[in-house]
Design an enzyme around this catalytic site. Structure first.
Site, PDB file in Angstrom:
ATOM      1  N   CYS A  44      22.794  34.598  67.365  1.00  0.00           N
ATOM      2  CA  CYS A  44      22.329  33.268  67.747  1.00  0.00           C
ATOM      3  C   CYS A  44      20.818  33.248  67.600  1.00  0.00           C
ATOM      4  CB  CYS A  44      22.739  32.918  69.170  1.00  0.00           C
ATOM      5  SG  CYS A  44      22.165  31.291  69.714  1.00  0.00           S
ATOM      6  N   CYS A  63      21.618  25.260  64.969  1.00  0.00           N
ATOM      7  CA  CYS A  63      22.240  26.580  64.837  1.00  0.00           C
ATOM      8  C   CYS A  63      21.360  27.381  63.892  1.00  0.00           C
ATOM      9  CB  CYS A  63      23.666  26.472  64.308  1.00  0.00           C
ATOM     10  SG  CYS A  63      24.473  28.084  64.072  1.00  0.00           S
TER      11      CYS A  63
END
Length: 303
Positions: free
Chosen positions: A76, A224
């Site tokens: 992430c 993202c």
């Protein structure tokens, strides 16, 4: 051992992140706790970034990443920037080495407050992504949405940034596609045995990409980081752009550079919202000014 752990609610370009301090503890955050936090409007998140003591010599911390559905994630990028900001505020340091399920990565906070994360090297072989069947060229695979003779989306580029990504190239506004409808179907398509992040990308210039992403285990997201990296390397790999681009996600711009040494650098902001403590077993939480801190805007939840 204290029951409660400190946390900070943060965001990376709108990607909602909880940074949890699990250092000095033997326990881990349970799926039930993650789901409870995700279901509360004040602590709703896309990912939890749980900071643990290092497991490998030469690293500063191990980061466990948990999606809002309670599943584990490998990478992430936006969450990593949030971790860096929280640790920089605490320690006064500005460079860190982390270990995640995807491997070891480094990150640096700059004088202007932006944070760069070395996201590692992309992988393109079908076994490494992974795909369920052999594909000779992952720059363009056979996968489509809609009728065979007039597909809405087709022929995505496939890449792994430590997690699997499919990038569908379009020639009009990315907001004109119903990603909320076909995102979950494609995420769980049989071609992706570990599921996948699904993105729609529109190249608007030789160094600019507009991007929307359905994030594996989290759903529609404002940002993202690993998807931005996957889109950037796939655009360069297919001749759509050069190796340094601005990727505009709904939350704002990310600068992505695919360096000559094959590493992908992502640069962008992080923002602190509020701090608290929580029970890693149950997800019960409360605000607490002694929790992890960060720089950025004031506690917007107190207004």
């Amino acid at each position: 051992m204290a029951t409660k752990a400190a946390f900070a609610r943060m965001n990376g370009l709108g990607n909602q992140i909880i940074v949890a301090d699990m250092r000095g503890r033997a326990d881990s955050i349970t799926s039930a706790a993650a789901i409870r936090l995700a279901s509360d409007s004040e602590t709703a998140f896309d990912q939890i970034m749980a900071i643990h003591d290092p497991r490998t010599p030469g690293t500063d911390y191990y980061i466990a990443i948990i999606n809002c559905d309670g599943t584990q994630a490998q990478a992430c990028g936006n969450g990593t920037r949030c971790v860096v900001q929280a640790l920089a505020a605490e320690t006064g340091r500005h460079a860190f080495t982390f270990e995640t399920r995807a491997g070891i990565l480094t990150a640096t906070e700059h004088d202007d407050g932006l944070i760069s994360v070395d996201m590692g090297t992309p992988r393109f072989d079908w076994q490494d992504i992974p795909l369920a069947q052999a594909v000779a060229d992952t720059r363009k695979i056979e996968l489509q949405v809609g009728p065979a003779d007039a597909p809405v989306l087709h022929s995505p580029s496939i890449a792994s940034m430590g997690n699997p990504h499919a990038v569908f190239w379009v020639d009009k506004d990315v907001w004109s596609y119903e990603l909320d409808k076909f995102g979950p179907l494609l995420e769980n398509h049989p071609i992706f045995p570990e599921r996948a992040n699904i993105s729609i990308a529109h190249v608007t210039s030789s160094d600019t990409i507009d991007l929307r992403t359905w994030e594996r285990g989290a759903g529609l997201t404002r940002a993202c980081g690993s998807a931005a990296c996957a889109a950037a390397v796939s655009a360069a790999r297919t001749g759509r752009t050069g190796r340094k681009v601005t990727v505009n996600v709904p939350g704002g711009p990310l600068l992505i550079e695919w360096r000559d040494d094959d590493h992908v650098m992502m640069t962008g902001p992080a923002e602190w919202e509020f701090s608290g403590t929580f029970d890693p077993a149950t997800g019960e939480w409360s605000r607490d000014t002694q929790g992890l801190q960060g720089s950025g805007n004031a506690d917007r939840g107190a207004a």
